[in-house]
Motif scaffolding. Structure first.
Motif, mmCIF file in Angstrom:
data_model
loop_
_atom_site.group_PDB
_atom_site.id
_atom_site.type_symbol
_atom_site.label_atom_id
_atom_site.label_comp_id
_atom_site.label_asym_id
_atom_site.label_seq_id
_atom_site.Cartn_x
_atom_site.Cartn_y
_atom_site.Cartn_z
ATOM 1 N N THR A 105 0.691 -1.083 0.119
ATOM 2 C CA THR A 105 -0.325 -0.105 0.056
ATOM 3 C C THR A 105 0.957 1.254 0.267
ATOM 4 O O THR A 105 2.014 1.112 0.256
ATOM 5 C CB THR A 105 -0.986 0.113 1.213
ATOM 6 O OG1 THR A 105 -0.054 0.351 2.360
ATOM 7 C CG2 THR A 105 -1.734 -1.198 1.586
ATOM 8 N N ALA B 268 -1.227 -6.616 7.991
ATOM 9 C CA ALA B 268 -1.727 -6.446 6.484
ATOM 10 C C ALA B 268 -2.717 -7.506 6.347
ATOM 11 O O ALA B 268 -2.720 -8.795 7.067
ATOM 12 C CB ALA B 268 -0.976 -6.283 5.513
ATOM 13 N N ASP C 162 6.557 -10.496 4.404
ATOM 14 C CA ASP C 162 5.214 -10.861 5.122
ATOM 15 C C ASP C 162 5.419 -12.239 6.157
ATOM 16 O O ASP C 162 5.725 -13.171 5.404
ATOM 17 C CB ASP C 162 4.291 -11.196 3.996
ATOM 18 C CG ASP C 162 3.340 -9.861 3.759
ATOM 19 O OD1 ASP C 162 3.895 -8.609 4.466
ATOM 20 O OD2 ASP C 162 2.415 -9.879 3.139
ATOM 21 N N GLU D 267 2.647 2.103 3.167
ATOM 22 C CA GLU D 267 4.078 1.173 3.384
ATOM 23 C C GLU D 267 5.278 1.778 2.343
ATOM 24 O O GLU D 267 6.202 1.933 2.802
ATOM 25 C CB GLU D 267 3.973 -0.152 3.187
ATOM 26 C CG GLU D 267 3.026 -0.635 4.170
ATOM 27 C CD GLU D 267 2.235 -1.995 3.695
ATOM 28 O OE1 GLU D 267 1.595 -2.628 4.524
ATOM 29 O OE2 GLU D 267 2.170 -2.104 2.451
ATOM 30 N N ARG E 169 -4.475 -12.587 7.995
ATOM 31 C CA ARG E 169 -3.705 -11.290 8.556
ATOM 32 C C ARG E 169 -2.173 -11.849 8.658
ATOM 33 O O ARG E 169 -2.045 -12.626 9.008
ATOM 34 C CB ARG E 169 -4.111 -10.965 9.998
ATOM 35 C CG ARG E 169 -5.661 -10.668 10.135
ATOM 36 C CD ARG E 169 -5.730 -9.414 9.275
ATOM 37 N NE ARG E 169 -5.277 -8.014 9.766
ATOM 38 C CZ ARG E 169 -5.573 -6.794 9.132
ATOM 39 N NH1 ARG E 169 -6.074 -6.782 8.083
ATOM 40 N NH2 ARG E 169 -4.867 -5.915 9.783
ATOM 41 N N ARG F 200 3.757 -7.724 8.572
ATOM 42 C CA ARG F 200 4.342 -7.059 7.307
ATOM 43 C C ARG F 200 5.588 -6.097 7.955
ATOM 44 O O ARG F 200 5.424 -5.099 8.357
ATOM 45 C CB ARG F 200 3.678 -6.165 6.271
ATOM 46 C CG ARG F 200 4.487 -5.593 5.120
ATOM 47 C CD ARG F 200 3.707 -5.240 4.125
ATOM 48 N NE ARG F 200 2.747 -6.374 3.464
ATOM 49 C CZ ARG F 200 1.833 -6.455 2.855
ATOM 50 N NH1 ARG F 200 1.255 -5.238 2.265
ATOM 51 N NH2 ARG F 200 1.392 -7.499 2.476
#
Length: 311
Positions: free
Chosen positions: A6, A33, A59, A9, A39, A42
């Motif tokens: 996003t 995230a 991640d 980030e 979920r 990150r």
């Protein structure tokens, strides 16, 4: 376990290359995230720290329960300009892509996909495994010399290991402690799984920058504690790193030569400009031939227009 990144980030209005810091211990919280139906935590990218070497994404997923028919459930989605590196601590995932690859990955094995100029992949339930799933997916930014090249996929069932004092180091990608992973890497870097059972001194390269992501347990560096859900940036200039360990710990050491090329990250794309991102987004929306074709039981993941078109 791919993306999406996003703007919170990795702001797309700032495309600076890596700016390594001198040796330090900067501890920050990972950001939660959503990936598929899970979920994740990150660790990278983040505002102010887009890359560590060429590593540009990390991640940590799980642990979470999956079944034979319901796993990560990340449907077909595209990538440009990067490699995906998948490493599991527990469970199984089925990787499928537009190259025709179909590969189940298990703990201790490595999946690496090179997007080049464009590829589509999905991460699915295996149809057989039921239990706990936990792992990490990383992205490596491709350099200018190879980022427009052909896409590729490789699976490595065995990886080189080194016994350290108090640890076993498994070299996922790149070079570490005199060992080289068979996995492709296009810039000087290292991704190393550390299974720690006592205090350990890890050899480093002073010209590289490093970071540590703790997956289980915890470590301390110069009195600073790192636990799951935190990201430890270590800077450059060290020839070794002392890790204090009081419990069984699994961590990932990421390092590499600072990545000097400017990058722009948006959704599942790593490019050099908004224009490149726009072109990739348009190709995905039009379903043209850039990203190939992939038949999957999961729905194709749509993309909203880049935020600069919505502002």
């Amino acid at each position: 376990m791919s993306g999406p990144v996003t703007d919170a980030e990795a702001p797309t209005d700032v495309a600076d290359g890596s700016s390594p810091e001198p040796a330090c211990v900067e501890v920050s919280d990972s950001r939660e995230a959503q990936v598929g139906r899970f979920r994740v935590r990150r660790a990278l990218p983040r505002r102010g720290r887009r890359t560590v070497g060429a590593w540009c994404f990390a991640d940590h997923l799980g642990p979470a329960d999956v079944t034979e028919n319901s796993g990560l459930d990340v449907g077909p989605h595209p990538h440009i300009g990067l490699q995906t590196v998948t490493w599991l601590l527990d469970g199984q995932v089925l990787h499928r892509d537009s190259l025709g690859s179909e590969q189940v990955i298990k703990p201790g094995q490595l999946n690496l996909m090179t997007s080049g100029g464009g590829v589509t992949h999905a991460e699915e339930a295996t149809g057989q495994y039921r239990g706990t799933l936990e792992g990490i997916q990383l992205w490596v930014a491709l350099p200018e010399a190879t980022r427009h090249g052909a896409s590729a996929f490789e699976h490595h069932a065995e990886l080189p290991q080194s016994e350290l004092d108090g640890a076993v180091a498994t070299v996922l990608v790149g070079d570490f402690a005199g060992l080289s992973s068979p996995a492709r890497h296009d810039t000087p870097l290292a991704g190393v799984d550390l299974t720690l059972h006592g205090d350990t001194t890890v050899p480093l390269r002073p010209a590289w920058e490093y970071a540590l992501v703790v997956l289980e347990g915890g470590v301390a560096i110069n009195g600073e504690r790192l636990a799951p859900g935190t990201f430890g940036y270590l800077g450059e200039g060290r020839d070794e790193l002392r890790l204090e360990v009081r419990e069984r710990t699994q961590a990932l050491l990421l390092g590499g030569e600072p990545f000097s090329e400017p990058i722009v990250m948006w959704w599942n794309f790593v490019g050099r400009s908004r224009e490149e991102i726009d072109a990739a987004y348009t190709s995905w929306q039009r379903r043209d031939d850039r990203f190939g074709r992939l038949d999957s039981p999961l729905p194709r993941i749509p993309a909203e227009a880049p935020w600069w078109h919505r502002a």
